[in-house]
Design an enzyme around this catalytic site. Structure first.
Site, mmCIF file in Angstrom:
data_model
loop_
_atom_site.group_PDB
_atom_site.id
_atom_site.type_symbol
_atom_site.label_atom_id
_atom_site.label_comp_id
_atom_site.label_asym_id
_atom_site.label_seq_id
_atom_site.Cartn_x
_atom_site.Cartn_y
_atom_site.Cartn_z
ATOM 1 N N SER A 54 -8.424 -3.923 5.497
ATOM 2 C CA SER A 54 -9.139 -4.630 6.550
ATOM 3 C C SER A 54 -8.632 -4.210 7.921
ATOM 4 O O SER A 54 -9.388 -4.196 8.889
ATOM 5 C CB SER A 54 -8.946 -6.139 6.391
ATOM 6 O OG SER A 54 -9.380 -6.553 5.131
ATOM 7 N N HIS A 114 -13.249 1.160 4.194
ATOM 8 C CA HIS A 114 -13.304 -0.298 4.295
ATOM 9 C C HIS A 114 -14.672 -0.762 3.796
ATOM 10 O O HIS A 114 -15.655 -0.745 4.538
ATOM 11 C CB HIS A 114 -13.045 -0.712 5.762
ATOM 12 C CG HIS A 114 -13.182 -2.181 5.983
ATOM 13 N ND1 HIS A 114 -13.656 -2.717 7.154
ATOM 14 C CD2 HIS A 114 -12.921 -3.231 5.174
ATOM 15 C CE1 HIS A 114 -13.681 -4.031 7.053
ATOM 16 N NE2 HIS A 114 -13.239 -4.372 5.868
ATOM 17 N N LYS A 120 0.843 -1.202 0.000
ATOM 18 C CA LYS A 120 0.000 0.000 0.000
ATOM 19 C C LYS A 120 0.884 1.260 0.000
ATOM 20 O O LYS A 120 0.546 2.258 -0.630
ATOM 21 C CB LYS A 120 -0.961 -0.032 1.189
ATOM 22 C CG LYS A 120 -2.024 -1.152 1.007
ATOM 23 C CD LYS A 120 -3.157 -1.052 1.991
ATOM 24 C CE LYS A 120 -4.120 -2.228 1.970
ATOM 25 N NZ LYS A 120 -4.984 -2.350 0.794
#
Ligand SMILES: NC(=O)c1ccc[n+]([C@@H]2O[C@H](COP(=O)([O-])OP(=O)(O)OC[C@H]3O[C@@H](n4cnc5c(N)ncnc54)[C@H](O)[C@@H]3O)[C@@H](O)[C@H]2O)c1
Length: 283
Positions: free
Chosen positions: A118, A139, A96
């Site tokens: 998550s 999310h 990421k």
């Protein structure tokens, strides 16, 4: 109608692209795996077929009208035109961070970056972006087209303006944001990964088989899916990655990943997306 960037064309990215297109947005769907990119059209058609059976909203959806709004790409050209970009790559912090560092070069000064994670801390990720106040956790729940809520995570630097713009954006695709503070696993996965992991331990210890455990949750607790069916839906690799993030961030042994899950990932039994996890599926 606006142009939205979606990075990662896996389980979540493809479904998010469907939801965005269904509500009138144009989508740039980027992945760096040519095999994934090649299968996007087939997966979109297949997913829409199943959503037609599960949701009134999808009865009359014509797959071609969704597909014509989605441009599949392996690069960031035109990401500068996106006011919203949602990252959906693997549940690994390194991955990421790479995406955020790449985006610095390509997005515009006003772009808001939603991180679909998550468990990973939004505050930690934001420091790798030049505008940390534009970073927010989005999310989404799986399957995105059928789930109304989005756990929306406010990092330390996330500005009020980013929260407000994100709320409007999510409402434009008929989602309800639930804004929570940043903490590993936030609310949803800090709770759900405990029972999913424990269910895997029960299978490993041969206390009950997956069918019995899932039946208990569905018939006893009125859950739509049991914990092992949920692991298969999410993807065993993603669940293992998430448990590892929870364990290392919270330093709490209750999040220690069940060895059976690791063994199944090593054996390639990743769940629905490959046709086998705790159960078998036709692809
Ligand atoms: N699967 C779920 O049920 C679920 C639910 C909510 C949130 N999430 C979160 O969403 C994220 C994505 O999960 P998923 O299940 O879609 O994963 P996935 O493994 O199905 O897909 C990830 C995709 O990202 C691509 N990718 C990896 N690095 C990339 C890069 N640098 N640039 C472009 N593409 C890249 C991969 O090729 C792959 O197609 C994860 O952080 C996960 O924790 C997953």
């Amino acid at each position: 109608m606006s142009l939205v960037g979606v990075i990662g064309a896996g389980v979540m990215g493809v479904d998010l692209a469907i939801s965005l297109a269904q509500h009138g947005h144009k989508v740039l769907l980027k992945d760096n795996d040519p095999v994934k990119l090649k299968s996007v059209e087939v997966r979109i058609r297949k997913n829409i077929r199943s959503y037609k059976m599960l949701s009134k909203e999808y009865y009359s959806v014509v797959p071609d009208s969704i597909l014509e709004k989605i441009t599949v790409t392996d690069n960031y050209n035109n990401f500068g035109e996106c006011s919203f970009i949602i990252e959906n790559t693997y549940e690994e912090i390194k991955n990421k961070i790479t995406v955020l560092e790449e985006l610095k070069e390509y997005c515009n000064d006003d772009s808001i970056i939603g991180i679909n994670t998550s468990c990973i801390s939004i505050t930690k990720l934001a420091k790798y972006f030049n505008k940390p106040d534009h970073i927010i956790g989005t999310h989404f729940m799986n399957p995105v087209p059928l789930k109304e809520t989005v756990e929306t995570v406010k990092g330390y630097h996330t500005s009020q303006e980013t929260i407000e713009k994100t709320t409007l954006f999510l409402q434009s695709i008929k989602k309800k944001p639930i804004v929570v503070e940043d903490s590993p696993g936030f609310v949803a996965n800090r709770l759900s990964h405990l029972f999913m992991n424990e269910a895997a331990y029960l299978v490993q210890e041969k206390i009950a088989d997956p069918y019995q455990i899932d039946l208990m949750f569905k018939k006893g607790y009125e859950h739509k899916l049991g914990p092992l069916e949920t692991i298969d839906l999410i993807g065993l690799d993603t669940v293992v990655d998430s448990l590892n993030v929870l364990y290392s961030s919270l330093q709490d042994t209750k999040f220690r990943c069940c060895p059976l899950l690791v063994k199944m990932v090593n054996a390639g039994l990743l769940g629905r997306k490959v046709g086998q996890g705790f159960y078998k599926y036709s692809l």
